[in-house]
Design a protein around this motif. Structure first.
Motif, PDB file in Angstrom:
ATOM      1  N   ASN A 114       0.817  -1.216   0.000  1.00 16.56           N
ATOM      2  CA  ASN A 114       0.000   0.000   0.000  1.00 16.56           C
ATOM      3  C   ASN A 114       0.847   1.260   0.000  1.00 16.56           C
ATOM      4  N   TYR A 115       2.020   1.221   0.654  1.00 13.51           N
ATOM      5  CA  TYR A 115       2.944   2.353   0.561  1.00 13.51           C
ATOM      6  C   TYR A 115       3.327   2.594  -0.898  1.00 13.51           C
ATOM      7  N   LEU A 116       3.706   1.514  -1.585  1.00 12.71           N
ATOM      8  CA  LEU A 116       4.165   1.623  -2.971  1.00 12.71           C
ATOM      9  C   LEU A 116       3.031   2.072  -3.888  1.00 12.71           C
ATOM     10  N   GLN A 117       1.845   1.480  -3.706  1.00 15.29           N
ATOM     11  CA  GLN A 117       0.700   1.884  -4.517  1.00 15.29           C
ATOM     12  C   GLN A 117       0.350   3.339  -4.247  1.00 15.29           C
ATOM     13  N   GLY A 118       0.471   3.750  -2.974  1.00 20.65           N
ATOM     14  CA  GLY A 118       0.210   5.140  -2.622  1.00 20.65           C
ATOM     15  C   GLY A 118       1.171   6.091  -3.306  1.00 20.65           C
ATOM     16  N   LEU A 119       2.444   5.698  -3.371  1.00 20.84           N
ATOM     17  CA  LEU A 119       3.443   6.532  -4.061  1.00 20.84           C
ATOM     18  C   LEU A 119       3.108   6.656  -5.549  1.00 20.84           C
ATOM     19  N   LEU A 120       2.652   5.565  -6.157  1.00 15.92           N
ATOM     20  CA  LEU A 120       2.275   5.613  -7.576  1.00 15.92           C
ATOM     21  C   LEU A 120       1.071   6.529  -7.785  1.00 15.92           C
ATOM     22  N   ASN A 121       0.137   6.512  -6.847  1.00 19.63           N
ATOM     23  CA  ASN A 121      -1.027   7.398  -6.948  1.00 19.63           C
ATOM     24  C   ASN A 121      -0.621   8.860  -6.764  1.00 19.63           C
ATOM     25  N   ILE A 122       0.362   9.095  -5.884  1.00 26.29           N
ATOM     26  CA  ILE A 122       0.892  10.451  -5.733  1.00 26.29           C
ATOM     27  C   ILE A 122       1.553  10.897  -7.031  1.00 26.29           C
ATOM     28  N   ILE A 123       2.290   9.986  -7.670  1.00 27.90           N
ATOM     29  CA  ILE A 123       2.939  10.297  -8.945  1.00 27.90           C
ATOM     30  C   ILE A 123       1.910  10.699  -9.998  1.00 27.90           C
ATOM     31  N   ASP A 124       0.773   9.985 -10.031  1.00 24.70           N
ATOM     32  CA  ASP A 124      -0.289  10.339 -10.986  1.00 24.70           C
ATOM     33  C   ASP A 124      -0.768  11.768 -10.764  1.00 24.70           C
ATOM     34  N   LYS A 125      -0.865  12.165  -9.496  1.00 29.96           N
ATOM     35  CA  LYS A 125      -1.286  13.541  -9.195  1.00 29.96           C
ATOM     36  C   LYS A 125      -0.197  14.542  -9.571  1.00 29.96           C
ATOM     37  N   LEU A 126       1.048  14.174  -9.324  1.00 32.20           N
ATOM     38  CA  LEU A 126       2.162  15.064  -9.649  1.00 32.20           C
ATOM     39  C   LEU A 126       2.273  15.300 -11.155  1.00 32.20           C
ATOM     40  N   LYS A 127       1.949  14.285 -11.943  1.00 34.55           N
ATOM     41  CA  LYS A 127       2.017  14.417 -13.400  1.00 34.55           C
ATOM     42  C   LYS A 127       1.053  15.487 -13.917  1.00 34.55           C
ATOM     43  N   LYS A 128      -0.005  15.731 -13.165  1.00 32.78           N
ATOM     44  CA  LYS A 128      -0.997  16.728 -13.578  1.00 32.78           C
ATOM     45  C   LYS A 128      -0.602  18.140 -13.140  1.00 32.78           C
ATOM     46  N   ASN A 129       0.490  18.222 -12.358  1.00 36.13           N
ATOM     47  CA  ASN A 129       0.957  19.524 -11.891  1.00 36.13           C
ATOM     48  C   ASN A 129       1.859  20.170 -12.933  1.00 36.13           C
ATOM     49  N   ASN A 130       1.731  21.473 -13.102  1.00 37.52           N
ATOM     50  CA  ASN A 130       2.522  22.181 -14.114  1.00 37.52           C
ATOM     51  C   ASN A 130       4.006  22.226 -13.782  1.00 37.52           C
ATOM     52  N   ASN A 131       4.329  22.175 -12.490  1.00 37.41           N
ATOM     53  CA  ASN A 131       5.737  22.276 -12.091  1.00 37.41           C
ATOM     54  C   ASN A 131       6.021  21.350 -10.909  1.00 37.41           C
ATOM     55  N   PRO A 132       6.048  20.027 -11.144  1.00 39.36           N
ATOM     56  CA  PRO A 132       6.224  19.069 -10.038  1.00 39.36           C
ATOM     57  C   PRO A 132       7.562  19.214  -9.320  1.00 39.36           C
ATOM     58  N   LYS A 133       8.562  19.776  -9.994  1.00 38.97           N
ATOM     59  CA  LYS A 133       9.882  19.938  -9.374  1.00 38.97           C
ATOM     60  C   LYS A 133       9.811  20.829  -8.137  1.00 38.97           C
ATOM     61  N   ASN A 134       8.824  21.729  -8.098  1.00 36.70           N
ATOM     62  CA  ASN A 134       8.685  22.650  -6.966  1.00 36.70           C
ATOM     63  C   ASN A 134       7.941  22.032  -5.786  1.00 36.70           C
ATOM     64  N   ILE A 135       7.450  20.810  -5.964  1.00 33.76           N
ATOM     65  CA  ILE A 135       6.734  20.140  -4.869  1.00 33.76           C
ATOM     66  C   ILE A 135       7.693  19.210  -4.135  1.00 33.76           C
ATOM     67  N   ASN A 136       7.816  19.404  -2.832  1.00 38.28           N
ATOM     68  CA  ASN A 136       8.655  18.549  -1.995  1.00 38.28           C
ATOM     69  C   ASN A 136       7.793  17.499  -1.303  1.00 38.28           C
ATOM     70  N   VAL A 137       8.142  16.240  -1.473  1.00 37.67           N
ATOM     71  CA  VAL A 137       7.452  15.137  -0.804  1.00 37.67           C
ATOM     72  C   VAL A 137       8.372  14.636   0.300  1.00 37.67           C
ATOM     73  N   THR A 138       7.921  14.718   1.542  1.00 37.09           N
ATOM     74  CA  THR A 138       8.755  14.328   2.672  1.00 37.09           C
ATOM     75  C   THR A 138       8.033  13.326   3.566  1.00 37.09           C
ATOM     76  N   GLY A 139       8.790  12.673   4.410  1.00 34.99           N
ATOM     77  CA  GLY A 139       8.226  11.750   5.385  1.00 34.99           C
ATOM     78  C   GLY A 139       9.256  11.413   6.434  1.00 34.99           C
ATOM     79  N   ILE A 140       8.806  10.822   7.526  1.00 33.35           N
ATOM     80  CA  ILE A 140       9.723  10.379   8.576  1.00 33.35           C
ATOM     81  C   ILE A 140       9.465   8.898   8.819  1.00 33.35           C
ATOM     82  N   THR A 141      10.527   8.102   8.781  1.00 35.80           N
ATOM     83  CA  THR A 141      10.383   6.652   8.917  1.00 35.80           C
ATOM     84  C   THR A 141      11.449   6.104   9.857  1.00 35.80           C
TER      85      THR A 141
END
Length: 224
Positions: A114-141
């Motif tokens: 589900n982590y991996l599938q979630g990352l792929l779903n985030i990628i789908d959303k990022l692809k629709k963004n005009n400037n994905p490079k400006n979006i920082n995805v962070t987490g603590i593990t």
């Protein structure tokens, strides 16, 4: 358990009503527990109150859109438009999606899938963004190994003291979920906390690597 697994299939007004009831009961119990002991002994109850709080408030925060789920066990909180912080699901999500018989290896594999599938779903959303490079995805593990983190493209940063303290306060929640994924009482090593970070463009470029990992874990899961 069936009640929780079908929670989000109920009519939306029923979800809102039940979510408000859960939140009210959770707040009421938290206050009662906190007031049982006099200061400073009531501070000991805070980790237990966090368990109640996480469980009771999750449905309401999801309905409000504060918690954005990308898979049953991966969600993001957008503190700013260009900062997406990824989080594990809560105890409520475990009741929603797990059976007792899954505890141990199966639970761990389902969670990682589900982590991996979630990352792929985030990628789908990022692809629709005009400037994905400006979006920082962070987490603590504290449990994903460095090799996997590096292959996906995440970099590591030092975890600030105040964030470490939040994990200490949240330790009982972590203990319950970590133990379930291990199939026995297991204590998560929060001294191994690491902050991971990647920009949206680089995460998009890691799509194939994530897909390969997902295929591998999906083939291992045996449900009973």
């Amino acid at each position: 358990m069936k009640f929780f697994r079908e929670f989000y299939s109920y009519p939306i007004m029923t979800q809102w009503l039940l979510s408000l009831v859960f939140a009210f009961v959770g707040i009421f119990l938290s206050i009662k527990i906190f007031l049982i002991y006099l200061f400073p002994f009531n501070l000991i109850t805070i980790p237990f109150i966090k368990v109640i709080g996480h469980f009771s408030i999750t449905p309401l925060l999801r309905l409000f859109g504060y918690l954005n789920y990308h898979s049953p066990f991966l969600l993001t909180i957008r503190y700013k438009q260009n900062h997406w912080e990824i989080h594990n699901g809560t105890i409520f999500d475990y009741l929603l999606n797990m059976k007792w018989s899954y505890r141990g290896v199966t639970a761990k594999q389902i969670t990682i899938k589900n982590y991996l599938q979630g990352l792929l779903n985030i990628i789908d959303k990022l692809k629709k963004n005009n400037n994905p490079k400006n979006i920082n995805v962070t987490g603590i593990t504290y449990f994903i190994n460095r090799g996997t983190i590096s292959k996906i493209g995440f970099t590591e940063e030092r975890v600030r003291l105040y964030r470490k303290s939040l994990f200490i306060i949240d330790y009982i929640n972590l203990l319950i979920m970590f133990s379930f994924s291990k199939g026995k009482i297991s204590f998560p090593n929060i001294f191994r906390l690491k902050k991971i970070k990647i920009d949206g463009e680089k995460l998009i470029s890691s799509e194939k690597v994530i897909n390969d990992y997902l295929t591998k874990f999906s083939s291992r899961i045996l449900l009973n």
